[in-house]
Design a protein around this motif. Sequence first.
Motif, short mmCIF file in Angstrom:
data_model
loop_
_atom_site.label_atom_id
_atom_site.label_comp_id
_atom_site.label_asym_id
_atom_site.label_seq_id
_atom_site.Cartn_x
_atom_site.Cartn_y
_atom_site.Cartn_z
N ARG A 200 0.85 -1.20 0.00
CA ARG A 200 0.00 0.00 0.00
C ARG A 200 0.88 1.24 0.00
NH1 ARG A 200 -2.48 0.77 6.10
NH2 ARG A 200 -2.40 3.03 5.88
N PHE A 201 0.40 2.25 -0.71
CA PHE A 201 1.12 3.50 -0.80
C PHE A 201 0.21 4.58 -0.22
CE2 PHE A 201 2.59 0.81 -4.23
CZ PHE A 201 3.97 0.97 -4.18
N ASP A 202 0.68 5.26 0.80
CA ASP A 202 -0.10 6.37 1.35
C ASP A 202 0.45 7.66 0.77
OD1 ASP A 202 -0.99 4.24 2.81
OD2 ASP A 202 -1.06 5.31 4.72
N ALA A 203 -0.39 8.44 0.12
CA ALA A 203 0.07 9.69 -0.50
C ALA A 203 -1.14 10.57 -0.78
CB ALA A 203 0.79 9.41 -1.80
N PRO A 204 -1.01 11.89 -0.58
CA PRO A 204 -2.16 12.77 -0.82
C PRO A 204 -2.39 13.09 -2.29
CG PRO A 204 -0.27 14.02 -0.01
CD PRO A 204 0.14 12.58 0.00
N ALA A 205 -1.41 12.78 -3.14
CA ALA A 205 -1.60 13.08 -4.57
C ALA A 205 -1.20 11.88 -5.41
CB ALA A 205 -0.77 14.29 -4.98
N VAL A 206 -2.05 11.56 -6.39
CA VAL A 206 -1.79 10.46 -7.32
C VAL A 206 -1.87 11.01 -8.73
CG1 VAL A 206 -2.78 8.34 -8.30
CG2 VAL A 206 -2.68 8.60 -5.82
N VAL A 207 -0.84 10.70 -9.54
CA VAL A 207 -0.90 11.05 -10.97
C VAL A 207 -1.12 9.75 -11.74
CG1 VAL A 207 0.31 12.03 -12.95
CG2 VAL A 207 0.69 12.99 -10.66
N LEU A 208 -2.24 9.68 -12.45
CA LEU A 208 -2.49 8.52 -13.30
C LEU A 208 -1.79 8.75 -14.64
CD1 LEU A 208 -6.34 8.18 -12.68
CD2 LEU A 208 -4.57 6.62 -11.82
N ALA A 209 -0.97 7.80 -15.04
CA ALA A 209 -0.28 7.90 -16.34
C ALA A 209 -0.20 6.50 -16.93
CB ALA A 209 1.10 8.51 -16.15
N THR A 210 -1.36 5.85 -16.96
CA THR A 210 -1.42 4.40 -17.24
C THR A 210 -1.59 4.06 -18.71
OG1 THR A 210 -3.75 4.56 -16.72
CG2 THR A 210 -2.32 3.75 -14.96
N GLY A 211 -1.69 5.07 -19.59
CA GLY A 211 -1.78 4.78 -21.02
C GLY A 211 -3.17 4.35 -21.45
N GLY A 212 -3.23 3.47 -22.46
CA GLY A 212 -4.49 3.25 -23.20
C GLY A 212 -5.32 2.05 -22.81
N VAL A 213 -6.22 1.69 -23.73
CA VAL A 213 -7.27 0.70 -23.43
C VAL A 213 -7.37 -0.40 -24.49
CG1 VAL A 213 -8.61 2.57 -22.36
CG2 VAL A 213 -9.17 1.89 -24.68
N GLY A 214 -6.40 -0.46 -25.40
CA GLY A 214 -6.54 -1.30 -26.61
C GLY A 214 -6.79 -2.77 -26.37
N LYS A 215 -6.44 -3.28 -25.19
CA LYS A 215 -6.59 -4.71 -24.96
C LYS A 215 -8.05 -5.15 -24.83
CE LYS A 215 -3.00 -6.75 -25.86
NZ LYS A 215 -3.02 -7.77 -26.92
N SER A 216 -8.97 -4.20 -24.91
CA SER A 216 -10.39 -4.59 -24.97
C SER A 216 -10.76 -4.98 -26.41
CB SER A 216 -11.28 -3.42 -24.56
OG SER A 216 -11.02 -3.08 -23.23
N TYR A 217 -9.83 -4.81 -27.35
CA TYR A 217 -10.10 -5.13 -28.76
C TYR A 217 -9.24 -6.29 -29.22
CZ TYR A 217 -13.19 -1.21 -29.41
OH TYR A 217 -14.28 -0.37 -29.33
N GLN A 218 -9.80 -7.03 -30.20
CA GLN A 218 -9.10 -8.21 -30.72
C GLN A 218 -7.86 -7.84 -31.54
OE1 GLN A 218 -11.94 -10.29 -33.10
NE2 GLN A 218 -11.74 -12.15 -31.88
N VAL A 219 -8.02 -6.83 -32.41
CA VAL A 219 -6.90 -6.43 -33.26
C VAL A 219 -6.41 -5.09 -32.76
CG1 VAL A 219 -6.13 -5.93 -35.61
CG2 VAL A 219 -7.93 -7.62 -35.22
N THR A 220 -5.19 -5.08 -32.20
CA THR A 220 -4.71 -3.84 -31.60
C THR A 220 -3.18 -3.77 -31.66
OG1 THR A 220 -4.59 -2.54 -29.56
CG2 THR A 220 -4.78 -4.91 -29.27
N SER A 221 -2.70 -2.55 -31.72
CA SER A 221 -1.25 -2.34 -31.68
C SER A 221 -0.77 -2.26 -30.22
CB SER A 221 -0.91 -1.02 -32.38
OG SER A 221 -1.48 0.07 -31.67
N ASN A 222 -1.70 -2.28 -29.29
CA ASN A 222 -1.36 -2.11 -27.88
C ASN A 222 -0.88 -3.43 -27.28
OD1 ASN A 222 -3.90 0.32 -26.79
ND2 ASN A 222 -2.44 0.39 -28.44
N SER A 223 -0.03 -3.34 -26.26
CA SER A 223 0.47 -4.57 -25.65
C SER A 223 -0.28 -4.88 -24.35
CB SER A 223 1.98 -4.48 -25.44
OG SER A 223 2.27 -3.48 -24.51
N TRP A 224 0.14 -5.96 -23.67
CA TRP A 224 -0.70 -6.58 -22.64
C TRP A 224 -1.14 -5.64 -21.52
CZ3 TRP A 224 1.12 -6.46 -17.66
CH2 TRP A 224 2.49 -6.21 -17.50
N GLU A 225 -0.33 -4.61 -21.22
CA GLU A 225 -0.69 -3.83 -20.02
C GLU A 225 -1.72 -2.72 -20.28
OE1 GLU A 225 2.35 -3.94 -21.57
OE2 GLU A 225 3.66 -2.38 -20.82
N TYR A 226 -2.22 -2.61 -21.52
CA TYR A 226 -3.14 -1.50 -21.82
C TYR A 226 -4.59 -1.89 -21.65
CZ TYR A 226 1.22 0.34 -22.45
OH TYR A 226 2.51 0.71 -22.17
#
Length: 634
Positions: A200-226
């Motif tokens: 667990r990380f306790d912190a008052p500020a979080v920056v989301l920089a997680t990239g995209g969503v392509g893995k919801s699609y069958q044909v995608t240029s995105n890799s496993w973590e998106y």
Amino acid sequence: MSENIEKHDYDVIVIGAGGAGLRAAIEARAQGKRTAIISKSLFGKAHTVMAEGGCAAAMGNVNSNDNWMVHYRDTMRGGKFLNNWRMAELHAKEAPDRVWELETYGALFDRTKDGKISQRNFGGHTYPRLAHVGDRTGLELIRTLQQKIVSLQQEDYKETGDYESNIRVFHECTITELFKADGKIAGAFAYYRSTGQFVRFDAPAVVLATGGVGKSYQVTSNSWEYTGDGHALALRAGATLINMEFLQFHPTGMVWPPSVKGILVTESVRGDGGILKNSDGKRFMFDYIPDVFKDQYATTPEEGDRWYDDPDNNRRPPELLPRDEVARAINSEVKAGRGTPHGGVYLDIASRRSKEEILKRLPSMYHQFKELADVDITAEPMEVGPTCHYVMGGVEVDPDTGMSVVPGLFAAGECSGGMHGSNRLGGNSLSDLLVFGRRAGAGASEYVDGLGGTRPAVLTDDVAEAEQRALLPFSSATEGGENPFVVHQELQKTMNDLVGIIRKADEMELALKALEDIATRTRTVSVEGARVFNPGWHLALDLRNMLLVSLCVAKAALERQESRGGHTRDDYPVMDSDWRHVLLQLSALGEDNVELVRKEQVPMRPELFDLFELDELKKYYTGEELGGHRADSA
Ligand code: FAD
């Protein structure tokens, strides 16, 4: 019974170690904040590293006519004027400084003959604008940002005797929950992929920089973590998403062999002279220049070819239209039976440039095709087709600070929304993540300063709940339940077939029904084995995010009854000015449902509006909205 969970305290935690995350972390550390960078993948493995073509910045090195105003206009045009104009303004103004700054960190971009940073042509950009390092620009960008972080750690070591005293990287560590207290961000919960242990990380500020969503699609240029984690974490924390109907299908993914289907063929191939042909050998893009772009694109192959050497006196070839236009054209050719044997079209650079030139300018493309598909791109054409590539939609943020509506929650890079409107221009993502990564890091630091000494405290019950939820796929409650890999395939097929590049109301209604069923099945996914590196378990946790994001895409796509940018409706094939100023805003409604509301786009500041000619604006705006334009009021 809760296990003894590893705990860390920081001022700012940055989720994601792509370009946006690293730039945000550098800024937060520069502002004196103790910063953690948390990445689901190995440090250095992010989408940013895959970026090939370059980083768009109006430096004017190759054509001195370029400046921030031209870049701003191109970006707004590319997004069909649905962009958050303030973000587009900041981006166009600040991108050159962010590229220069990278060189001060140690990056080395390709050079022009007179020693300036070289810039290349790309779709939708009026002038050569993409700073690049061959076709491996993202690699240089990540390498440089990582090097900067290491140098900051060395500085810290000199002062504190601890390299990680002010900035620490936790890699292969996936965040599954955000914590809030008193309505504000308080921290986050994660597991290490290798051991399955929680942290667990306790912190008052979080920056989301997680990239995209392509893995919801069958044909995608995105890799496993998106898998849309940042989008879903933000929703569940009470933030809003916008523009989720706008996905970019990159026109040129590899279509053959099946093992590499979807992998990207950079737009630089076209920027450097490559042309698209159908199975009849016809260079078909001249048949697909939309009215709104008629003045800016060549109408004959001869003029298009002259442009490469004399861009001031010729118009660019239509192969360099914005991505949405090219993807739709390819789709139409294939549908009309003029596709290649594997359902794509031909991309030919072999007959247009010498072998030496291709090897020098496109070395990765050469190797990608040679090694993965046994195709020599210096001797024969490639087979390419549209692939799900980029999400324009994301967390709705304040343009200047990157903060969402949740105090302490920031977002930058691909997981934030607004900057690119309905369609992103190539090269505008690397510059976006530098500009807004820095701004989010600064925004988070300022927010932490504003809290004074008081910080929201993570609630013990929330930690226990996060732990329980993460363990659910192992529990007896789900034993013998659904296989996460099967449910994932079902989700990908649903999104690909029913909410893909060309959309219809009845199909999207079917998709929403299918997603209801997938939601039920997702609740009961079960996995076997232990927590030590267990891909089935990881996917089970990712599925929850992909489902929520897919719901957002499908709901928004059904609502928007027009075609614009990355969103094409078969049943509403034209762009409608009445929809230009409408944003579709989504918020979470329980665990796996979302609520959609229409929101008015804030009108563009007058001096920015006046950067466009009235005749161009008429193609996008309603008569009423044009009232304030300089030409109209003159
Ligand atoms: P990413 O670089 O995608 O990084 C996301 C990070 O978040 C990763 O570290 C990931 O592990 C981490 N993460 C995700 N979820 C979690 C979680 N739950 N917990 C912890 N960590 C998490 N754009 C251009 O401008 N020019 C180009 O030439 C170009 N070429 C491209 C070529 C390819 C093949 C692809 C796929 C994209 C290309 N793009 C290009 C787009 C661009 O690369 C991306 O949009 C951009 O790099 C996104 O950067 P980011 O920092 O937002 O996220």
